[in-house]
Design an enzyme around this catalytic site. Structure first.
Site, PDB file in Angstrom:
ATOM      1  N   ASP A 145       0.811  -1.219   0.000  1.00 29.82           N
ATOM      2  CA  ASP A 145       0.000   0.000   0.000  1.00 29.82           C
ATOM      3  C   ASP A 145       0.842   1.264   0.000  1.00 29.82           C
ATOM      4  OD1 ASP A 145      -2.500  -1.159   0.038  1.00 29.82           O
ATOM      5  OD2 ASP A 145      -2.566  -1.308   2.212  1.00 29.82           O
TER       6      ASP A 145
HETATM    7  C1  BGC Z   1       0.618   1.211   6.297  1.00 29.55           C
HETATM    8  C2  BGC Z   1       0.267  -0.003   5.489  1.00 29.55           C
HETATM    9  C3  BGC Z   1      -1.211  -0.146   5.403  1.00 29.55           C
HETATM   10  C4  BGC Z   1      -1.853   1.143   4.931  1.00 29.55           C
HETATM   11  C5  BGC Z   1      -3.353   0.983   5.019  1.00 29.55           C
HETATM   12  C6  BGC Z   1      -0.065   2.425   5.751  1.00 29.55           C
HETATM   13  O1  BGC Z   1       0.211   3.527   6.545  1.00 29.55           O
HETATM   14  O2  BGC Z   1       2.012   1.384   6.324  1.00 29.55           O
HETATM   15  O3  BGC Z   1       0.816  -1.170   6.072  1.00 29.55           O
HETATM   16  O4  BGC Z   1      -1.560  -1.185   4.533  1.00 29.55           O
HETATM   17  O5  BGC Z   1      -1.447   2.228   5.719  1.00 29.55           O
HETATM   18  O6  BGC Z   1      -4.073   2.074   4.705  1.00 29.55           O
HETATM   19  C1  NOJ Z   2      -1.338  -3.849   5.522  1.00 31.96           C
HETATM   20  C2  NOJ Z   2      -2.555  -3.964   4.693  1.00 31.96           C
HETATM   21  O1  NOJ Z   2      -3.621  -4.445   5.462  1.00 31.96           O
HETATM   22  C3  NOJ Z   2      -2.347  -4.874   3.538  1.00 31.96           C
HETATM   23  O2  NOJ Z   2      -3.474  -4.876   2.713  1.00 31.96           O
HETATM   24  C4  NOJ Z   2      -1.129  -4.460   2.772  1.00 31.96           C
HETATM   25  O3  NOJ Z   2      -0.966  -5.355   1.744  1.00 31.96           O
HETATM   26  C5  NOJ Z   2       0.090  -4.389   3.651  1.00 31.96           C
HETATM   27  N1  NOJ Z   2      -0.173  -3.537   4.751  1.00 31.96           N
HETATM   28  C6  NOJ Z   2       1.330  -3.904   2.933  1.00 31.96           C
HETATM   29  O4  NOJ Z   2       1.280  -2.544   2.671  1.00 31.96           O
END
Ligand code: BGC
Ligand code: NOJ
Length: 847
Positions: free
Chosen positions: A507
């Site tokens: 993400d």
């Molecule tokens: C995090 C990710 C997460 C995303 C969700 C980010 O700030 O680092 O792990 O999946 O937010 O919105």
């Molecule tokens: C957490 C999110 O829930 C997941 O969807 C995502 O793939 C990972 N972070 C990596 O960014």
């Protein structure tokens, strides 16, 4: 490594983790409830409850980021009237909130229950917390024992603080909130009653906003007459006191307060006399009720309590509670009986047989919504997250996985794209975050195929499922799968690799975002994908894996003469398989041609078409995601790419605590890349050990037959190994995986964060159950193909599969992979597939 203090240990026989020191390095929590009514509970009884949706139906209040940490929960205060007169210092069985030193403390987190026991001055208070199956209530069974030779006079105060339902507005709209709070009290022995029906015990009802649009209220009950109560927080606590020292408790005197606005609470006051050796039991119940609109009131302004009374009556004696608890335990017996292993390694067995499966249920239930790191208000159910979660859970309760698949698919758009998240209460796509994450569609295939292989229930493919929940748009689920893959192949970039969209699985790799504005979110800000050349190798690998599954599914359907499904009504699954097989070949070629960097797979191309994750880059020369997915897809295996990529992972990404996400870490913000480089080195998506993706590499290792490497990567992040090694450093719960462990570039490598709600659970499960221990559901049976460290000894997996039960005895011989012979019920088999047949079977596997 610094001296590592221990805070607890596993009790495998009881399927519990036993915490013996309340001052854990972080609250170590558990989850109560299996469907609908849920609670989070820490080892000192902190946490909160909600019904279905942690944002919209928050029942009790919790303050995230409090000082001290984990303030607020279901608390019991005990004050002893001293023989010489006066009161003892108040204490709590869970140590918090009073923090009075205890003579004994223990917290046992089990399967959907927690038991906290404290002892002070020869009085023991033990509380069993659980949510009975099918009930919208948390039981708190308090057992008080006098272990002394003297009579004990105790003053007991219970405590719950109500949340004004919407957890988000509860924290911000005080000009309104402080005037809306309403309660009702029903304590017949004090002459306070608002209903005619005869009800035993003492109940405080929370009915804020019930007068208008809400059809629900909550209550806190105890199955005994009380000598007093409080419902107004300020009166009970004193405006300047904390949870540790409420005025009423310190003085040993309730105020019988009635809340009007401000902050409603529920506290019972009970005087308990215990003879030497005597034990008394009280049952507290925190319940939730919904009424039909026409049946909301029993008199003007008086809530209809019929359902509350019925719920209370079903749990008002020790016998009824015992029975409900026995049912809960039997439920877990049956769930954990489905896949069970016996090896010589108890650290492996306890994770496979207990905790990994338990965590899979929890992630299935909550997605990424409510934990001590997820506040329950920001995120609902993730499209990709929930598809992955169900793969860890489908063997436990396939019918719930089935419904989940349909709910998820209903948030897809006609072009195959999807809402990134949906709300569990409404099941509607979440407009705030929208869509455009181009990996999302593939995960629907991933989830659905896992369901089909587990159950053999192909009827799900014919379910009529809408797009974006719009009535009239229904098509078969199979058609949803088809448009999912089409979405990938219709969105290819200049190298014929998948365009990344807003982001792929990572993400934080926001390649079309370019933000210099600290007030905008990387997740939702404008996505300049128009004209972008940003392509993802992670999606390429994911596509190859899932599209191959789709091809196999189509061929299987064709062989079975399956009719419904294809929208163009040709019903020609072979042709569809051919079409997708061609797309897979093209993708494989594209990866080999433009996705290989010499020693590893590239990660992506950016907006301008420049390489990401290449030896040519200054920082972040190599990333884990594309190594994981392209090795799982076995792209370029014959040319040696898979082995080289796995070796590069070991060389550049592996460290003592696991495999980091990228290396070298970003040391400065790269605005073309988005959130990833916003994190300091070694944390989260910037070179943290993002446990979720370690299993991708591990599976890649197993497919390449490298059992030693697979095992050593696996054991590094296996909680039972970490538990033994470093409880203090690891910080978060040692019985479950966390999302991220600080990587080698971090200030504190090995420190864990974001425990419980992570795709790591399902992936660890898939890895160990199917690829390491090697028992893999297929459409027609179980494929047995373990990949083990050379030192592995004999082991037995017992596997309930559809209407069959297999006892699988595996005899490894030091080779890491390769089944030599399988004997099924005494008869030799050709190949590695044990064909499905109802009944009991024994399988002998020689490697
Ligand atoms: C995090 C990710 C997460 C995303 C969700 C980010 O700030 O680092 O792990 O999946 O937010 O919105
Ligand atoms: C957490 C999110 O829930 C997941 O969807 C995502 O793939 C990972 N972070 C990596 O960014």
């Amino acid at each position: 490594m610094e001296q590592q203090k221990r805070y607890g240990h596993f009790d495998d026989k009881n399927r519990e983790y036993v915490i013996t020191d309340p001052q854990t390095p972080w609250p170590w929590i558990n989850y109560l409830g299996n469907e609908d009514f849920f609670s989070l509970i820490s080892n000192t009884a902190g946490g909160y409850s909600f019904y279905k949706d942690a944002k919209f139906r928050r029942i009790t209040r919790y303050r995230y980021n409090g000082v001290p940490m984990d303030s607020g929960g279901r608390y019991f205060y005990i004050v002893e009237s001293l023989p010489q007169g006066g009161n003892s210092q108040p204490w709590s069985p869970g140590w918090k909130p009073c923090k009075t030193p205890l003579d004994f403390y223990e917290c046992r987190h089990g399967m959907s229950y927690t038991r906290i026991t404290g002892r002070k001055n020869q009085v023991e208070a033990s509380v069993l917390f659980f949510v009975p199956l099918g009930k919208w209530a948390e039981v708190q069974r308090l057992t008080l024992t006098n272990q002394s030779q003297q009579v004990k006079h105790l003053k007991l105060f219970s405590f719950e603080e109500w949340c004004l339902w919407n957890a988000a507005t509860d924290m911000e709209n005080f000009q309104r909130n402080f005037s809306t709070g309403e309660v009702e009290v029903e304590i017949p022995n004090l002459g306070i009653s608002t209903s005619n029906s005869k009800v035993e015990g003492s109940t405080i009802y929370h009915k804020t906003e019930y007068r208008e649009r809400r059809n629900h209220y909550a209550f806190y009950h105890v199955n005994t007459p009380v000598q007093g109560f409080d419902t107004d927080r300020e009166t009970f606590m004193g405006l300047y006191n904390g949870f540790d020292a409420p005025q009423a408790v310190v003085e040993g005197r309730p105020r019988n307060s009635h809340a009007h606005g401000w902050s409603p609470i529920a506290s019972h006051y009970i005087e308990v006399e215990l003879q030497p050796g005597e034990q008394k039991e009280l049952i507290f119940l925190l319940g939730y009720v919904e009424n039909e609109q026409e049946e909301k009131f029993s008199a003007p302004q008086v809530i209809n309590k019929d359902k509350a009374h019925a719920l209370i009556a079903s749990l008002d004696t020790t016998e009824k509670v015992d029975q409900a608890f026995a049912e809960l335990n039997a439920y877990w017996d049956s769930l954990l009986n489905i896949y069970n292993v016996r090896t010589r390694n108890d650290k492996l067995d306890r994770m496979v047989n207990i905790w990994n499966q338990y965590q899979c249920m929890v992630t299935f239930n909550f997605s990424r919504s409510a934990s001590f790191f997820e506040s329950g208000i920001g995120r609902g159910m993730g499209f990709r997250d929930s598809n992955q979660d169900l793969v860890g859970f489908v063997h436990q309760i396939p019918s719930r996985a089935r419904q989940r698949i349909i709910d998820i698919a209903s948030t897809q758009f006609p072009d195959g794209g999807c809402y990134h998240q949906y709300q569990p209460l409404t099941k509607r796509g979440n407009n705030d975050i929208g869509g455009g994450f181009n990996d999302d569609p593939c995960w629907l295939i991933f989830g659905t195929v896992a369901y089909l292989k587990e159950t053999g229930d192909f009827s799900i493919l014919d379910e009529q499922v809408p797009f974006d929940n719009q009535p009239g748009t229904e098509v078969s689920l199979f058609e949803h799968l088809r448009v999912s893959l089409n979405h990938v192949i219709e969105n290819l970039g200049p190298h014929k690799l998948p365009l990344i969209g807003r982001a792929d699985w990572n993400d934080c790799l926001n390649l079309n975002c370019f933000s210099w504005d600290p007030n905008e979110s990387f997740q939702t800000t404008e996505n300049k994908s128009e004209g972008s050349q940003a392509e993802s190798l992670m999606i390429a690998g994911l596509f190859v894996v899932t599209a191959k599954e789709y091809v196999a599914l189509c061929r299987h359907l064709a062989d079975r003469g399956w009719h419904p499904g294809l929208a163009d009504s040709s019903h020609d699954y072979q042709r569809e398989a051919d079409r997708m097989e061609k797309a897979v070949e093209d993708m494989v070629e594209a990866v080999k041609r433009d996705g290989w960097d010499g020693e590893w797979y590239l990660r992506a191309y950016d907006y301008f078409g420049r390489k990401i994750g290449s030896k040519e880059c200054d920082e972040a020369k190599i990333f884990i995601e594309s190594q994981g997915w392209c090795t799982m897809a076995e792209i370029g295996a014959e040319e040696g790419m898979v082995d080289k990529s796995l070796d590069a992972v070991k060389k550049y990404l592996e460290c003592e605590h696991g495999i980091v996400l990228n290396n070298p870490a970003f040391t400065k913000y790269v605005y073309e890349y988005g959130e990833i480089s916003s994190y300091p080195e070694g944390y989260k998506e910037n070179a943290g050990i993002f446990c979720h993706n370690n299993p991708w590499v591990i599976i890649g290792e197993t497919l390449a037959g490298r059992g030693n490497d697979a095992w050593s990567h696996y054991a590094k992040i296996l909680p039972s190994y970490v538990e033994e090694k470093c409880q203090t450093l690891h910080k978060v719960e040692p019985y479950v995986n966390c999302q991220m462990v600080a990587g080698k570039d971090a200030a504190r490598p090995g420190e864990g964060k974001n425990s419980w709600l992570t795709g790591t659970a399902a992936w660890m499960w898939l890895t160990v159950s199917q690829y390491i221990l090697g028992v893999k559901p297929q459409y027609d049976g179980l494929e047995i193909d373990p990949c083990l460290p050379a030192t592995a000894g004999d082991y037995t997996v017992s596997r309930h599969f559809r209407e069959a039960e297999y006892t699988i005895n595996v005899h490894p011989n030091g080779s890491q992979r390769g089944v030599k012979a399988i004997v099924l019920d005494g008869k030799p088999l050709e190949g590695t597939l044990v064909p499905y047949a109802p009944g009991k079977h024994t399988v002998e596997v020689t490697m």
